[in-house]
Motif scaffolding. Structure first.
Motif, PDB file in Angstrom:
ATOM      1  N   GLN A 125       0.826  -1.201   0.000  1.00  0.00           N
ATOM      2  CA  GLN A 125       0.000   0.000   0.000  1.00  0.00           C
ATOM      3  C   GLN A 125       0.864   1.256   0.000  1.00  0.00           C
ATOM      4  O   GLN A 125       0.650   2.169  -0.786  1.00  0.00           O
ATOM      5  CB  GLN A 125      -0.937  -0.014   1.216  1.00  0.00           C
ATOM      6  N   ALA A 232      -3.582  -8.265  -0.895  1.00  0.00           N
ATOM      7  CA  ALA A 232      -3.164  -7.363  -1.983  1.00  0.00           C
ATOM      8  C   ALA A 232      -2.210  -6.276  -1.496  1.00  0.00           C
ATOM      9  O   ALA A 232      -2.095  -6.046  -0.328  1.00  0.00           O
ATOM     10  CB  ALA A 232      -4.384  -6.732  -2.611  1.00  0.00           C
TER      11      ALA A 232
ATOM     12  N   PHE B  85       4.351   2.244 -12.131  1.00  0.00           N
ATOM     13  CA  PHE B  85       4.857   1.002 -11.550  1.00  0.00           C
ATOM     14  C   PHE B  85       3.695   0.044 -11.321  1.00  0.00           C
ATOM     15  O   PHE B  85       2.668   0.423 -10.768  1.00  0.00           O
ATOM     16  CB  PHE B  85       5.584   1.288 -10.224  1.00  0.00           C
ATOM     17  N   PHE B  87       2.692  -3.725  -9.681  1.00  0.00           N
ATOM     18  CA  PHE B  87       3.179  -4.723  -8.730  1.00  0.00           C
ATOM     19  C   PHE B  87       2.623  -6.103  -9.042  1.00  0.00           C
ATOM     20  O   PHE B  87       1.542  -6.249  -9.608  1.00  0.00           O
ATOM     21  CB  PHE B  87       2.754  -4.341  -7.308  1.00  0.00           C
ATOM     22  N   GLN B  89       1.415  -8.090  -6.836  1.00  0.00           N
ATOM     23  CA  GLN B  89       0.181  -8.265  -6.052  1.00  0.00           C
ATOM     24  C   GLN B  89      -0.811  -7.124  -6.271  1.00  0.00           C
ATOM     25  O   GLN B  89      -1.593  -6.811  -5.381  1.00  0.00           O
ATOM     26  CB  GLN B  89       0.517  -8.377  -4.563  1.00  0.00           C
ATOM     27  N   TYR B  90      -0.742  -6.460  -7.416  1.00  0.00           N
ATOM     28  CA  TYR B  90      -1.632  -5.360  -7.814  1.00  0.00           C
ATOM     29  C   TYR B  90      -1.522  -4.142  -6.892  1.00  0.00           C
ATOM     30  O   TYR B  90      -1.372  -3.040  -7.367  1.00  0.00           O
ATOM     31  CB  TYR B  90      -3.122  -5.764  -7.911  1.00  0.00           C
ATOM     32  N   SER B  91      -1.686  -4.388  -5.545  1.00  0.00           N
ATOM     33  CA  SER B  91      -1.606  -3.289  -4.571  1.00  0.00           C
ATOM     34  C   SER B  91      -2.507  -2.110  -4.911  1.00  0.00           C
ATOM     35  O   SER B  91      -2.113  -0.962  -4.786  1.00  0.00           O
ATOM     36  CB  SER B  91      -0.157  -2.799  -4.416  1.00  0.00           C
ATOM     37  N   LEU B  92      -3.731  -2.406  -5.317  1.00  0.00           N
ATOM     38  CA  LEU B  92      -4.720  -1.336  -5.459  1.00  0.00           C
ATOM     39  C   LEU B  92      -5.107  -0.868  -4.063  1.00  0.00           C
ATOM     40  O   LEU B  92      -4.920  -1.587  -3.086  1.00  0.00           O
ATOM     41  CB  LEU B  92      -5.960  -1.845  -6.194  1.00  0.00           C
ATOM     42  N   PHE B  93      -5.636   0.356  -3.985  1.00  0.00           N
ATOM     43  CA  PHE B  93      -6.095   0.857  -2.687  1.00  0.00           C
ATOM     44  C   PHE B  93      -7.484   0.269  -2.425  1.00  0.00           C
ATOM     45  O   PHE B  93      -8.443   0.605  -3.128  1.00  0.00           O
ATOM     46  CB  PHE B  93      -6.114   2.385  -2.688  1.00  0.00           C
ATOM     47  N   GLN B 146      -8.174  -6.656 -11.312  1.00  0.00           N
ATOM     48  CA  GLN B 146      -7.409  -5.758 -10.434  1.00  0.00           C
ATOM     49  C   GLN B 146      -6.101  -5.343 -11.094  1.00  0.00           C
ATOM     50  O   GLN B 146      -5.695  -4.183 -11.033  1.00  0.00           O
ATOM     51  CB  GLN B 146      -7.111  -6.444  -9.097  1.00  0.00           C
TER      52      GLN B 146
END
Lengths: 232, 250
Positions: A125, A232, B85, B87, B89-93, B146
């Motif tokens: 995050q 995620a 960038f 990732f 693991q997607y790393s969406l908020f 995602q």
């Protein structure tokens, strides 16, 4: 016990209000809510300081939390009530002394709850926010805090139940909250201490039990919403 | 003469006593697509994370878009706005909808008014085929969806460079193709792409260069046709034969 309720309920609920100062159960709630409202932002600031990369802030916050957690609340109340007016050169009412002591005390604990929630967020995050080029404040405000605060709602409510119980220490400063009112009633009746204090215990229990049930409900909801995205 | 948009000079990086990168040197020209491959732990991810300063390097120099990434006076936030960038693991908020994930950069960094930012985000979501999902939060989207939103987010600031760290490794096999097709559609648009991936078909069809890494060193740099037909290094030969064998099995 019922006769105590029948005879003294207005006093136990509102104190002498409207003919005198507010007190009783309402006062207990007022103190708890004002304390929570003031504790919350200060706990957020302390938690941000502890998780910041600015060493001075981090150490200062750590020192504050460690010291406050190492002393009893009752002692803190005495310090605020007796020492602060001398230091500031102006008297502080028992009401505000009590609130100030609870706020300082609970800020230490609540900041730890929030710090844990901030640190529990997936590392991705922060990295995603960094990669967009977001600087510190938008990163904290738009990415970190909304998630961390949402996840710590149960912890925040839990501290709130503690706060409700801690208001009973207002008794030592003669703040007219519920415990003080119950004691006054008891002194007046003299022969029914069991009934009076059982009523007092039941009232605290009912409020705190309701809140802990609410916490359980919220925990289940939060778990549902975030389990899928936790990775995620 | 081509001017490189990314330059690496003897880049070294250690985690404790582990040397993740050993004197990596290379250049990438604007508009090129470079695929970085190698076994797990060979330093691919570390290398790509050094390019936008997510990892700080210990030795050497990295210059991206004319800016020295490790220099003390470099404003990394400014630089990162010009580097997308993506990732693994997607790393969406998770607390924001797809469209807000894509528009957050425009709104916060370029101060684009909300309505316009959302309109521009919607165009990007359209491009990754997810305009109809714009109001869903990440938990309501599949992994492939995602990652497509994450690509749209990485493109939102209109960056000249996009970095992808194993963008398809966490995805179900049947949706890998969707994500790769989007990346393929970016080739030739002038955007520079550096992608860490195990998808050798993609590397072969879309890549301009293959960089092969082993034990923190960049040991082979070749165009795909050369890399796959005549790899120099024995490790690269072994790597390619392993990859083809696993492809045949699949």
């Amino acid at each position: 016990m019922l006769d105590v309720v029948q005879q003294y309920w207005p006093y136990l609920l509102f104190g002498s209000y409207p003919n005198g100062p507010l007190g009783g159960f309402t006062m207990t709630l007022v103190i708890a809510i004002v304390s929570l409202v003031l504790t919350f932002p200060s706990a957020v600031l302390v938690a941000l300081a502890r998780t910041s990369e600015v060493r001075v802030l981090e150490h200062a916050a750590f020192l504050f939390v460690t010291i406050v957690r190492g002393i009893p609340l009752l002692m803190l109340i005495f310090w605020v009530y007796f020492f602060l007016p001398v230091a500031l050169g102006t008297p502080i009412s028992p009401f505000w002394s009590l609130i100030l002591a609870i706020v300082v005390f609970q800020t230490a604990y609540l900041s730890e709850v929030l710090r844990a929630a901030i640190e529990a967020l997936p590392k991705g995050q922060t990295e995603a926010a960094l990669s967009l080029g977001l600087s510190y404040f938008p990163r904290i405000w738009k990415v970190t805090l909304p998630q961390a605060l949402y996840n710590s709602i149960p912890g925040i409510l839990n501290q709130f139940t503690s706060m409700i119980k801690e208001t009973s220490l207002g008794y030592v400063l003669a703040v007219e909250e519920l415990t003080y009112a119950a004691n006054k009633v008891n002194n007046f009746i003299l022969v029914k201490p069991f009934s009076v204090f059982a009523l007092l215990a039941l009232t605290y229990f009912a409020v705190c039990f309701t809140l802990t049930q609410l916490v359980r409900l919220l925990e289940a909801r939060i778990e549902n919403r975030f389990t899928r995205v936790a990775a995620a | 003469m081509m001017v490189p948009i990314i330059t690496l000079e003897s880049v070294g990086k250690s985690f404790g006593s582990f040397r993740a990168l050993k004197s990596v040197t290379g250049e990438i020209n604007a508009g090129e697509i470079v695929v970085i491959c190698g076994l797990s732990g060979s330093g691919k991810s570390t290398l790509i994370r050094c390019l936008n300063g997510l990892e700080a390097i210990d030795e050497g120099r990295i210059v991206v878009d004319g800016i020295d990434v490790a220099a003390r006076n470099t404003d990394l936030n400014q630089l990162r706005r010009r580097i997308g960038f993506v990732f693994q693991q997607y790393s969406l908020f998770p607390h924001l909808t797809a469209i807000d994930n894509v528009s957050i950069g425009l709104r916060r960094l370029q101060r684009v008014p909300t309505e316009e930012a959302r309109a521009r985000a919607l165009v990007l979501l359209e491009r990754v085929g997810l305009a109809h999902r714009s109001n869903y939060v990440p938990a309501e989207l599949s992994g492939g969806e995602q990652q497509r939103v994450a690509i749209a987010r990485a493109l939102s600031m209109n960056p000249p460079i996009i970095l992808l760290d194993e963008p398809t490794s966490a995805l179900d096999p049947e949706v890998v193709g969707d994500v790769l097709a989007i990346l393929q559609s970016l080739s030739g648009t002038g955007i520079t792409i550096v992608c860490v991936t195990h998808e050798m078909g993609f590397a072969r069809n879309v890549g301009d260069w293959i960089w092969f890494m082993e034990d923190g060193s960049l040991i082979e740099k070749a165009p795909p046709e050369l890399f796959f037909s005549k790899p120099h290094h024995p490790s690269a030969q072994r790597f390619i034969s392993t990859i083809w064998r696993s492809h045949e099995r699949a």
